[in-house]
Enzyme design. Structure first.
Site, PDB file in Angstrom:
ATOM      1  N   TYR A 124       0.864  -1.178   0.000  1.00 27.15           N
ATOM      2  CA  TYR A 124       0.000   0.000   0.000  1.00 27.15           C
ATOM      3  C   TYR A 124       0.904   1.232   0.000  1.00 27.15           C
ATOM      4  O   TYR A 124       2.072   1.136  -0.344  1.00 27.15           O
ATOM      5  CB  TYR A 124      -0.909  -0.127   1.258  1.00 27.15           C
ATOM      6  CG  TYR A 124      -2.087   0.772   1.283  1.00 27.15           C
ATOM      7  CD1 TYR A 124      -3.055   0.731   0.288  1.00 27.15           C
ATOM      8  CD2 TYR A 124      -2.257   1.690   2.324  1.00 27.15           C
ATOM      9  CE1 TYR A 124      -4.147   1.573   0.321  1.00 27.15           C
ATOM     10  CE2 TYR A 124      -3.349   2.528   2.370  1.00 27.15           C
ATOM     11  CZ  TYR A 124      -4.288   2.476   1.363  1.00 27.15           C
ATOM     12  OH  TYR A 124      -5.367   3.312   1.393  1.00 27.15           O
ATOM     13  N   ARG A 177      -6.167  10.015 -11.012  1.00 26.13           N
ATOM     14  CA  ARG A 177      -5.599  10.706  -9.831  1.00 26.13           C
ATOM     15  C   ARG A 177      -5.080   9.649  -8.878  1.00 26.13           C
ATOM     16  O   ARG A 177      -5.699   9.325  -7.886  1.00 26.13           O
ATOM     17  CB  ARG A 177      -6.687  11.584  -9.197  1.00 26.13           C
ATOM     18  CG  ARG A 177      -6.220  12.651  -8.261  1.00 26.13           C
ATOM     19  CD  ARG A 177      -5.757  12.112  -6.894  1.00 26.13           C
ATOM     20  NE  ARG A 177      -6.809  11.855  -5.942  1.00 26.13           N
ATOM     21  CZ  ARG A 177      -6.807  10.811  -5.093  1.00 26.13           C
ATOM     22  NH1 ARG A 177      -5.825   9.921  -5.101  1.00 26.13           N
ATOM     23  NH2 ARG A 177      -7.800  10.638  -4.260  1.00 26.13           N
ATOM     24  N   LYS A 195      -5.603  -2.225  -2.690  1.00 28.90           N
ATOM     25  CA  LYS A 195      -6.769  -1.982  -1.821  1.00 28.90           C
ATOM     26  C   LYS A 195      -7.477  -3.304  -1.519  1.00 28.90           C
ATOM     27  O   LYS A 195      -7.893  -3.554  -0.399  1.00 28.90           O
ATOM     28  CB  LYS A 195      -7.754  -1.024  -2.502  1.00 28.90           C
ATOM     29  CG  LYS A 195      -7.223   0.389  -2.670  1.00 28.90           C
ATOM     30  CD  LYS A 195      -7.633   1.301  -1.534  1.00 28.90           C
ATOM     31  CE  LYS A 195      -6.987   2.672  -1.666  1.00 28.90           C
ATOM     32  NZ  LYS A 195      -7.217   3.550  -0.533  1.00 28.90           N
ATOM     33  N   GLU A 267     -12.216   4.462  -6.792  1.00 27.12           N
ATOM     34  CA  GLU A 267     -10.924   4.796  -6.192  1.00 27.12           C
ATOM     35  C   GLU A 267     -10.064   5.612  -7.156  1.00 27.12           C
ATOM     36  O   GLU A 267      -9.879   5.227  -8.325  1.00 27.12           O
ATOM     37  CB  GLU A 267     -10.189   3.484  -5.849  1.00 27.12           C
ATOM     38  CG  GLU A 267      -8.968   3.650  -4.994  1.00 27.12           C
ATOM     39  CD  GLU A 267      -9.289   4.072  -3.566  1.00 27.12           C
ATOM     40  OE1 GLU A 267     -10.145   3.438  -2.934  1.00 27.12           O
ATOM     41  OE2 GLU A 267      -8.680   5.056  -3.096  1.00 27.12           O
ATOM     42  N   ASP A 268      -9.557   6.706  -6.675  1.00 27.62           N
ATOM     43  CA  ASP A 268      -8.569   7.512  -7.396  1.00 27.62           C
ATOM     44  C   ASP A 268      -9.018   7.940  -8.796  1.00 27.62           C
ATOM     45  O   ASP A 268      -8.228   7.921  -9.755  1.00 27.62           O
ATOM     46  CB  ASP A 268      -7.210   6.793  -7.413  1.00 27.62           C
ATOM     47  CG  ASP A 268      -6.569   6.779  -6.018  1.00 27.62           C
ATOM     48  OD1 ASP A 268      -7.261   7.147  -5.047  1.00 27.62           O
ATOM     49  OD2 ASP A 268      -5.390   6.413  -5.909  1.00 27.62           O
ATOM     50  N   ASP A 290     -14.164   5.875  -1.973  1.00 23.96           N
ATOM     51  CA  ASP A 290     -13.232   5.762  -0.859  1.00 23.96           C
ATOM     52  C   ASP A 290     -12.554   7.102  -0.559  1.00 23.96           C
ATOM     53  O   ASP A 290     -12.355   7.460   0.601  1.00 23.96           O
ATOM     54  CB  ASP A 290     -12.183   4.715  -1.261  1.00 23.96           C
ATOM     55  CG  ASP A 290     -11.238   4.384  -0.150  1.00 23.96           C
ATOM     56  OD1 ASP A 290     -11.677   4.368   1.008  1.00 23.96           O
ATOM     57  OD2 ASP A 290     -10.055   4.124  -0.436  1.00 23.96           O
ATOM     58  N   ASP A 291     -12.196   7.841  -1.593  1.00 27.40           N
ATOM     59  CA  ASP A 291     -11.450   9.088  -1.396  1.00 27.40           C
ATOM     60  C   ASP A 291     -12.319  10.176  -0.776  1.00 27.40           C
ATOM     61  O   ASP A 291     -11.851  10.973   0.023  1.00 27.40           O
ATOM     62  CB  ASP A 291     -10.861   9.559  -2.730  1.00 27.40           C
ATOM     63  CG  ASP A 291      -9.940   8.511  -3.310  1.00 27.40           C
ATOM     64  OD1 ASP A 291      -8.942   8.187  -2.658  1.00 27.40           O
ATOM     65  OD2 ASP A 291     -10.252   7.964  -4.394  1.00 27.40           O
ATOM     66  N   ASN A 432      -0.739  11.524  -0.083  1.00 29.57           N
ATOM     67  CA  ASN A 432       0.083  10.334  -0.322  1.00 29.57           C
ATOM     68  C   ASN A 432       0.736  10.414  -1.686  1.00 29.57           C
ATOM     69  O   ASN A 432       0.230  11.123  -2.555  1.00 29.57           O
ATOM     70  CB  ASN A 432      -0.810   9.080  -0.280  1.00 29.57           C
ATOM     71  CG  ASN A 432      -1.444   8.879   1.072  1.00 29.57           C
ATOM     72  OD1 ASN A 432      -0.769   8.969   2.092  1.00 29.57           O
ATOM     73  ND2 ASN A 432      -2.752   8.630   1.084  1.00 29.57           N
TER      74      ASN A 432
HETATM   75  N1  LIG Z   1      -4.914   9.772   3.751  1.00 34.80           N
HETATM   76  C1  LIG Z   1      -5.911   9.302   3.024  1.00 34.80           C
HETATM   77  O1  LIG Z   1      -6.615   8.355   3.411  1.00 34.80           O
HETATM   78  C2  LIG Z   1      -6.211   9.922   1.710  1.00 34.80           C
HETATM   79  C3  LIG Z   1      -5.358  10.795   1.138  1.00 34.80           C
HETATM   80  N2  LIG Z   1      -5.648  11.363  -0.062  1.00 34.80           N
HETATM   81  C4  LIG Z   1      -4.643  12.223  -0.646  1.00 34.80           C
HETATM   82  O2  LIG Z   1      -5.136  13.533  -0.747  1.00 34.80           O
HETATM   83  C5  LIG Z   1      -4.566  14.155  -1.886  1.00 34.80           C
HETATM   84  C6  LIG Z   1      -5.666  14.843  -2.668  1.00 34.80           C
HETATM   85  O3  LIG Z   1      -6.603  13.910  -3.113  1.00 34.80           O
HETATM   86  P1  LIG Z   1      -8.017  14.413  -3.712  1.00 34.80           P
HETATM   87  O4  LIG Z   1      -8.702  15.273  -2.733  1.00 34.80           O
HETATM   88  O5  LIG Z   1      -8.709  13.236  -4.206  1.00 34.80           O
HETATM   89  O6  LIG Z   1      -7.500  15.273  -4.941  1.00 34.80           O
HETATM   90  P2  LIG Z   1      -8.247  16.413  -5.723  1.00 34.80           P
HETATM   91  O7  LIG Z   1      -7.524  16.579  -6.990  1.00 34.80           O
HETATM   92  O8  LIG Z   1      -9.699  16.164  -5.733  1.00 34.80           O
HETATM   93  O9  LIG Z   1      -8.015  17.724  -4.803  1.00 34.80           O
HETATM   94  C7  LIG Z   1      -6.794  18.355  -4.653  1.00 34.80           C
HETATM   95  C8  LIG Z   1      -7.045  19.738  -4.101  1.00 34.80           C
HETATM   96  O10 LIG Z   1      -5.789  20.319  -3.764  1.00 34.80           O
HETATM   97  C9  LIG Z   1      -5.713  21.612  -4.328  1.00 34.80           C
HETATM   98  N3  LIG Z   1      -4.338  21.968  -4.589  1.00 34.80           N
HETATM   99  C10 LIG Z   1      -3.494  21.448  -5.504  1.00 34.80           C
HETATM  100  N4  LIG Z   1      -2.299  22.066  -5.430  1.00 34.80           N
HETATM  101  C11 LIG Z   1      -2.415  22.984  -4.457  1.00 34.80           C
HETATM  102  C12 LIG Z   1      -1.523  23.943  -3.919  1.00 34.80           C
HETATM  103  N5  LIG Z   1      -0.274  24.058  -4.360  1.00 34.80           N
HETATM  104  N6  LIG Z   1      -1.963  24.735  -2.924  1.00 34.80           N
HETATM  105  C13 LIG Z   1      -3.224  24.634  -2.476  1.00 34.80           C
HETATM  106  N7  LIG Z   1      -4.114  23.727  -2.929  1.00 34.80           N
HETATM  107  C14 LIG Z   1      -3.701  22.926  -3.921  1.00 34.80           C
HETATM  108  C15 LIG Z   1      -6.541  21.544  -5.603  1.00 34.80           C
HETATM  109  O11 LIG Z   1      -6.883  22.847  -5.972  1.00 34.80           O
HETATM  110  P3  LIG Z   1      -7.718  23.206  -7.305  1.00 34.80           P
HETATM  111  O12 LIG Z   1      -9.095  22.695  -7.027  1.00 34.80           O
HETATM  112  O13 LIG Z   1      -7.649  24.681  -7.359  1.00 34.80           O
HETATM  113  O14 LIG Z   1      -7.043  22.505  -8.419  1.00 34.80           O
HETATM  114  C16 LIG Z   1      -7.709  20.688  -5.117  1.00 34.80           C
HETATM  115  O15 LIG Z   1      -8.649  21.484  -4.465  1.00 34.80           O
HETATM  116  C17 LIG Z   1      -3.813  13.069  -2.652  1.00 34.80           C
HETATM  117  O16 LIG Z   1      -2.447  13.198  -2.404  1.00 34.80           O
HETATM  118  C18 LIG Z   1      -4.300  11.778  -2.046  1.00 34.80           C
HETATM  119  O17 LIG Z   1      -3.291  10.807  -2.008  1.00 34.80           O
HETATM  120  C19 LIG Z   1      -6.822  11.117  -0.724  1.00 34.80           C
HETATM  121  C20 LIG Z   1      -7.710  10.240  -0.203  1.00 34.80           C
HETATM  122  C21 LIG Z   1      -7.446   9.530   1.033  1.00 34.80           C
HETATM  123  C1  LIG Z   2      -5.308   6.607   0.521  1.00 38.45           C
HETATM  124  C2  LIG Z   2      -5.960   6.955  -0.730  1.00 38.45           C
HETATM  125  O1  LIG Z   2      -7.009   6.439  -1.054  1.00 38.45           O
HETATM  126  C3  LIG Z   2      -5.349   7.947  -1.572  1.00 38.45           C
HETATM  127  O2  LIG Z   2      -4.333   8.491  -1.214  1.00 38.45           O
HETATM  128  O3  LIG Z   2      -5.907   8.174  -2.647  1.00 38.45           O
HETATM  129 MG   LIG Z   3      -7.503   6.750  -3.061  1.00 41.56          MG
END
Ligand SMILES: NC(=O)C1=CN([C@@H]2O[C@H](COP(=O)(O)OP(=O)(O)OC[C@H]3O[C@@H](n4cnc5c(N)ncnc54)[C@H](OP(=O)(O)O)[C@@H]3O)[C@@H](O)[C@H]2O)C=CC1
Ligand SMILES: CC(=O)C(=O)O
Ligand SMILES: [Mg+2]
Length: 533
Positions: A124, A177, A195, A267-268, A290-291, A432
């Site tokens: 993972y 993503r 997963k 997912e992603d 999941d996200d 991540n």
């Molecule tokens: N720990 C966990 O369980 C999980 C972790 N994650 C992690 O979270 C991260 C984001 O995932 P997700 O939400 O799906 O992705 P998205 O693409 O949906 O969202 C990313 C967000 O970050 C913003 N962003 C990007 N660059 C910057 C920056 N330099 N400064 C400020 N904001 C910024 C984007 O802005 P804009 O909208 O303006 O482009 C957007 O709003 C990934 O790295 C993923 O691995 C996700 C799910 C679970």
């Molecule tokens: C953990 C997870 O689902 C992610 O980083 O997208």
């Molecule tokens: Mg994910």
């Protein structure tokens, strides 16, 4: 040997029965279906390697195919863990584990279950991220099911090619993503595979009931498009109607093939598709994202636990997110929902305690018109703020959560600003893999002079600061989706509701009748070897 009479197309067979003259003629790939002898050893679901007993070796035509020794599963496990630990490079461990999964499934899961803390970072995050980036180069045997634009119009047939009929859980990605690594196209397959291995190891869902799927609609990743080892369609991503039609055919085919009760975990996917897919299919299929939803549930659980250290109720705190996408807005919404449950206040009121920053700065009402729909509820009255550090100073959050997918955004200045505002600043760097974490554990503890309460998406080792050892928390949806999925399956649910996600992170507060736990256990897979007649 004169094989002239038996040759496929009139050529001459060599000693191995191959006819070089007919190499370009089609032949039928005959196989046998009853696993015994050599084929039993090559069947990962039944193989036990050196653990086949004397009796089994006699009964299943294995004599001579194995060296004389008979090992226990425990000794096999000991040997494999020893071998794995010899690899210094995490990707080598990943490849060795994937080989084991392909060779001896029960032993793979025994290792994973018994050594979960050590092996989770391999199958993972963070290692699976590197594996996806290099998936084409390390590709040996295909895992999971690939549904590409080439299969449009025949996705049901593709599903029927999968050998298992009793599928209960599907994890599906379109690879756009992958973690915080962006568009990895078809190579995102490592994610559903990883997963689902956790569904089995942590949730007890049997491997034969798990189906990893990657939908390949192309990739916009130039590096992959130019990579000679890339395994996916070499074209830019299909969008709009073409994308929607493929996904719709896929969703319909899944329901037709596996029925109403198959759980589909998105997912992603990139957020421009993720929210829409969830909204479109949540009333007709058993789906969850999941996200958006899993992450929200696990982070809310973490916050509720942290309140014991921070004091106050959820509604007494102020939240600032860096990143307003799937994870950020998903978590924000579940926090607001839980506040409403606790206080009885309308959700709109509670949302005002939660602020989000995206790549353009703080989300404020003057930006409302141009915002994506999932950001609009978070556009509160405030003057525009561009930099995160200024947003921290203006909003004065007690909790800072990173969901931006961009590493190193919680700078020294940002953490110091949080520490100046709070005795115990709660900082979550959820992006991540490790390279994308908004800050490291070491940075959070050092820059806050040991006062931060810290959790991250990918694991960090304990860190010693000023003579005290700090053990960082891990906030990752892996702590919820396997159990959540098992619960959905054994309860026979046919739709996922928000209340289930709230219940999942409040589970320890609910009465847990003994027989319910027993029932859950009885539904779970055990990786111990079975005895063969
Ligand atoms: N720990 C966990 O369980 C999980 C972790 N994650 C992690 O979270 C991260 C984001 O995932 P997700 O939400 O799906 O992705 P998205 O693409 O949906 O969202 C990313 C967000 O970050 C913003 N962003 C990007 N660059 C910057 C920056 N330099 N400064 C400020 N904001 C910024 C984007 O802005 P804009 O909208 O303006 O482009 C957007 O709003 C990934 O790295 C993923 O691995 C996700 C799910 C679970
Ligand atoms: C953990 C997870 O689902 C992610 O980083 O997208
Ligand atoms: Mg994910």
């Amino acid at each position: 040997m004169d094989g002239g009479d038996y040759s496929v197309a009139g050529g001459v067979e060599d000693v191995y029965g191959e006819d070089a003259a007919s190499m370009d003629q089609p032949v039928t790939p005959w196989t046998v279906s009853v696993a015994s002898g050599y084929s039993l050893m090559r069947d990962p679901r039944h193989n036990k390697g050196l653990a086949f007993t004397e009796k089994e070796r006699d009964a299943h035509y294995l004599r001579g195919l194995l060296p004389p020794v008979v090992l226990t599963q425990e000794l096999q496990e000991k040997k494999l863990m020893h071998n794995l630990r010899q690899y210094q490079v995490p990707l080598q461990r990943y490849m060795a584990l994937m080989d084991l999964q392909e060779r001896n499934e029960r032993l793979f899961y025994k290792l994973l279950v018994d050594n979960v803390e050590e092996l989770l970072p391999v199958v993972y995050t963070p290692t699976v991220g590197e594996a996806c980036q290099k998936y084409g180069s390390i590709f040996r045997r295909p895992q999971g099911l690939y549904v590409s634009l080439k299969e449009k119009g025949k996705i049901l047939e593709v599903l029927k090619n999968w050998p298992q009929r009793s599928v209960q859980v599907i994890v599906v990605t379109d690879g756009e993503r992958i973690l915080g690594l962006g568009d990895l196209g078809c190579q995102g397959m490592g994610i559903p595979v990883g997963k689902l291995s956790l569904y089995t190891a942590l949730g007890g869902v049997r491997p034969s009931a798990c189906l990893p799927i990657t939908i390949d609609v192309g990739t916009n990743n130039e590096k992959l498009l130019n990579d000679e080892f890339y395994i996916g369609l070499r074209q830019r991503r299909a969008t709009g109607q073409e994308y929607a039609e493929l996904l719709h055919e896929f969703m319909s085919a899944v329901k037709q093939n596996y029925g109403e009760k198959v759980l589909i975990q998105f997912e992603d996917f990139a957020n421009h598709n993720a929210f829409e897919l969830l909204a479109r299919y949540s009333s007709s299929h058993l789906v969850f994202n999941d996200d958006i939803q899993g992450t929200a549930s696990v982070v809310l659980a973490g916050l509720l636990a942290a309140l014991r250290l921070l004091g106050g109720t959820l509604a007494d705190h102020r939240f600032l997110f860096l990143g307003a996408g799937e994870a950020g807005t998903g978590i924000a919404e579940l926090i607001a929902l839980e506040m409403s449950k606790q206080t009885g206040n309308p959700i709109e009121e509670n949302r005002k305690k939660i602020w989000l920053v995206d790549s353009r700065g703080l989300i404020v009402d003057s930006r409302k018109e141009s915002l994506q729909h999932f950001k609009k509820p978070w556009a509160h009255e405030h003057e525009p703020v561009k930099e995160l550090v200024d947003a921290v100073k203006a909003i004065k959050p007690t909790v800072l959560i990173g969901t931006s997918g961009v590493g190193k955004q919680f700078t020294k200045e940002v953490v110091e600003a949080m520490a100046a505002l709070n005795e115990k600043p709660l900082i979550m760097a959820l992006s991540n893999p490790t390279s994308q974490a908004e800050c490291t554990a070491e940075e959070a503890y050092t820059w806050s002079e040991g006062r931060a309460i810290f959790a991250s998406g990918s694991p960090f080792d304990p860190f010693e600061y000023d003579g005290k050892v700090f053990v960082p928390g891990q906030a990752n949806n892996a702590y919820i989706f396997p159990g959540f999925g098992l619960g959905v399956k054994i309860s026979g649910a046919i739709r996922v509701h928000d209340d289930m996600l709230l219940a999942a992170c409040l589970a320890s507060h609910l009465p847990q009748p003994k027989d319910l736990v027993k029932y859950a256990e009885s539904c779970m897979y055990s990786p111990k070897y079975r005895t063969y007649r």
